[in-house]
Design a protein around this motif. Structure first.
Motif, short mmCIF file in Angstrom:
data_model
loop_
_atom_site.label_atom_id
_atom_site.label_comp_id
_atom_site.label_asym_id
_atom_site.label_seq_id
_atom_site.Cartn_x
_atom_site.Cartn_y
_atom_site.Cartn_z
N GLN A 1 1.25 15.70 -6.99
CA GLN A 1 1.34 14.19 -5.65
C GLN A 1 0.00 13.47 -6.13
OE1 GLN A 1 1.04 15.93 -1.46
NE2 GLN A 1 2.94 14.47 -0.67
N LEU A 2 -0.87 13.85 -6.87
CA LEU A 2 -2.30 13.36 -7.41
C LEU A 2 -1.72 12.50 -8.69
CD1 LEU A 2 -4.94 15.63 -6.65
CD2 LEU A 2 -4.17 13.42 -4.99
N ALA A 3 -0.77 12.91 -9.38
CA ALA A 3 -0.36 12.88 -11.03
C ALA A 3 0.80 11.82 -10.70
CB ALA A 3 0.01 13.87 -11.57
N ILE A 4 1.31 11.99 -9.22
CA ILE A 4 2.45 10.18 -9.34
C ILE A 4 1.75 8.89 -9.13
CG2 ILE A 4 4.34 9.64 -7.81
CD1 ILE A 4 4.96 13.31 -8.16
N ALA A 5 0.43 9.51 -7.15
CA ALA A 5 0.11 8.64 -7.34
C ALA A 5 -0.93 7.72 -8.74
CB ALA A 5 -1.30 9.02 -5.84
N ARG A 6 -1.43 8.52 -9.40
CA ARG A 6 -2.47 7.98 -9.68
C ARG A 6 -1.42 6.69 -10.98
NH1 ARG A 6 -6.93 6.33 -11.90
NH2 ARG A 6 -7.20 5.95 -13.81
N GLY A 7 -0.22 7.81 -11.49
CA GLY A 7 0.41 7.36 -12.51
C GLY A 7 1.29 5.83 -11.47
N LEU A 8 1.73 5.85 -10.51
CA LEU A 8 2.19 4.54 -9.66
C LEU A 8 1.28 3.60 -9.44
CD1 LEU A 8 4.10 6.57 -7.25
CD2 LEU A 8 5.35 5.55 -9.44
N ALA A 9 0.06 3.82 -9.73
CA ALA A 9 -1.13 3.12 -9.29
C ALA A 9 -1.67 2.07 -10.81
CB ALA A 9 -2.37 3.98 -9.60
N LYS A 10 -0.64 2.48 -12.33
CA LYS A 10 -1.51 2.54 -13.00
C LYS A 10 0.44 1.48 -13.56
CE LYS A 10 -3.39 5.49 -15.67
NZ LYS A 10 -3.36 6.99 -16.83
N VAL A 11 1.45 1.79 -12.68
CA VAL A 11 2.44 1.19 -13.13
C VAL A 11 2.36 -0.41 -11.89
CG1 VAL A 11 4.74 0.46 -11.72
CG2 VAL A 11 4.50 2.86 -12.73
N ALA A 12 1.65 -0.80 -11.14
CA ALA A 12 1.52 -1.48 -10.54
C ALA A 12 -0.19 -2.41 -11.13
CB ALA A 12 1.43 -1.38 -8.97
N ARG B 1 0.95 -1.29 -0.39
CA ARG B 1 0.15 0.21 -0.38
C ARG B 1 0.30 0.96 0.12
NH1 ARG B 1 -3.30 -3.46 -1.22
NH2 ARG B 1 -5.04 -4.10 0.22
N VAL B 2 0.53 2.28 -0.94
CA VAL B 2 0.93 3.52 -0.90
C VAL B 2 0.45 4.45 -1.15
CG1 VAL B 2 2.88 5.09 -2.24
CG2 VAL B 2 3.31 2.62 -2.44
N VAL B 3 0.21 5.06 -0.04
CA VAL B 3 -0.42 6.07 0.59
C VAL B 3 0.33 7.88 0.14
CG1 VAL B 3 -2.05 7.33 1.09
CG2 VAL B 3 -2.36 5.15 1.50
N PHE B 4 -0.14 8.22 -0.55
CA PHE B 4 0.00 10.42 -0.57
C PHE B 4 -0.83 11.00 -0.09
CE2 PHE B 4 2.79 8.04 -4.16
CZ PHE B 4 3.50 9.48 -4.06
N ILE B 5 -0.20 11.89 1.26
CA ILE B 5 -1.20 12.90 1.51
C ILE B 5 -1.24 13.65 0.83
CG2 ILE B 5 -2.10 13.89 4.23
CD1 ILE B 5 -1.90 10.79 4.28
N SER B 6 -2.14 13.92 -0.13
CA SER B 6 -1.95 15.77 -0.14
C SER B 6 -3.31 16.32 0.13
CB SER B 6 -2.88 14.98 -2.31
OG SER B 6 -3.60 15.69 -2.93
N SER B 7 -4.28 16.85 -0.22
CA SER B 7 -5.44 18.47 -0.16
C SER B 7 -6.27 18.82 -1.56
CB SER B 7 -3.80 19.64 0.88
OG SER B 7 -5.09 20.16 0.65
#
Length: 264
Positions: free
Chosen positions: A161-172, A135-141
């Motif tokens: 952070q939203l862009a990075i998290a969305r992209g990393l989700a696709k990596v997984a 589980r990876v979670v970015f605390i954005s705002s």
């Protein structure tokens, strides 16, 4: 719902106080071996002792490092080689007119709020993918969607952070590793309480009342009409880190009290 994280190791960055400490406490209560992080040895030691007092029997460790630097990230990786849960909570904020923000300040915000999470995800997520769970979670705002005119540099980092998290989700894709963002709204953290304390005392109000007035004045779209507690934010994060959240990934999960005026 019973969340059981026994056997999992969780790292929560910037977790010696505020939202980060509340998240760490929630993960420890769920049975995770929880690693706290702060910039000084003294603050980390105090937080570790406090968490052990609040959650008797909890498995807790700490590592002091400034995650605004590559050296700080390397120190954390050396002390904690592998985790199952990574919560990227490290961040700074400040109200500042756009025309007064120098290049160095933009860089400081980017390194602290964005690159801290990038460096750790780059290391820890590869191990999660090898083990096929994480589980990876970015605390954005909410400021990622509702960019404040007086904190544009902060809002920029939260959107990143939203862009990075969305992209990393696709990596997984196709794995049991999830990556999400959590977007708090106005929250009664230690820092916010300190900012409001003097005004509250002068007006004869409690800090909670002063925070509610701030929300109504500056986040008038709020449906909650008050600041959230750090525990309310932490509850969503702990769920997002749980086995029960296995079908939630690539999402921007809001705990903003309805500040963002959107139905999706």
């Amino acid at each position: 719902m019973h969340i059981d994280l026994t056997g999992k190791t969780a790292l929560v960055t910037a977790s010696t106080a505020g939202i980060g400490f509340a998240i760490a406490t929630g993960l420890a209560r769920a049975g995770a071996h929880t690693v706290l992080n702060g910039r000084s040895e003294a603050s980390v030691e105090r937080a570790v002792a406090q968490l052990r007092a609040e959650v008797p029997g909890a498995s807790v460790a700490g590592v002091a490092a400034d995650l605004a630097t590559a050296e700080g990230a390397a120190r954390v990786r050396g002390a904690v080689p592998s985790v199952d849960i990574l919560v990227n909570n490290a961040g700074i904020y400040a109200m500042q007119p756009f025309f007064d923000i120098e290049d160095a300040e933009w860089e400081r915000f980017f390194q602290t709020n964005v690159m801290s999470g990038v460096r750790l995800a780059r290391h820890y997520m590869s191990g999660m993918l090898e083990r096929d769970w994480g589980r990876v979670v970015f605390i954005s705002s909410e400021s990622a969607l509702n960019i404040p005119a007086d904190m544009i540099h902060y809002g920029m980092t939260k959107t990143a952070q939203l862009a990075i998290a969305r992209g990393l989700a696709k990596v997984a894709t196709g794995t049991r590793v999830t990556v999400n963002s959590v977007l708090p709204g106005p929250t009664l953290s230690d820092g916010v309480q300190a900012l409001l304390k003097d005004d509250a005392e002068r007006s004869g109000k409690t800090v909670e009342e002063a925070a509610a007035e701030f929300v109504r004045a500056h986040r008038s779209s709020s449906i909650l009409q008050r600041a959230a507690t750090v525990e309310e934010v932490a509850n969503l994060v702990v769920y997002t880190c749980s086995p029960q959240a296995s079908a939630t990934t690539g999402a921007a999960l809001r705990v903003d009290g309805g500040v963002v005026d959107s139905i999706v």
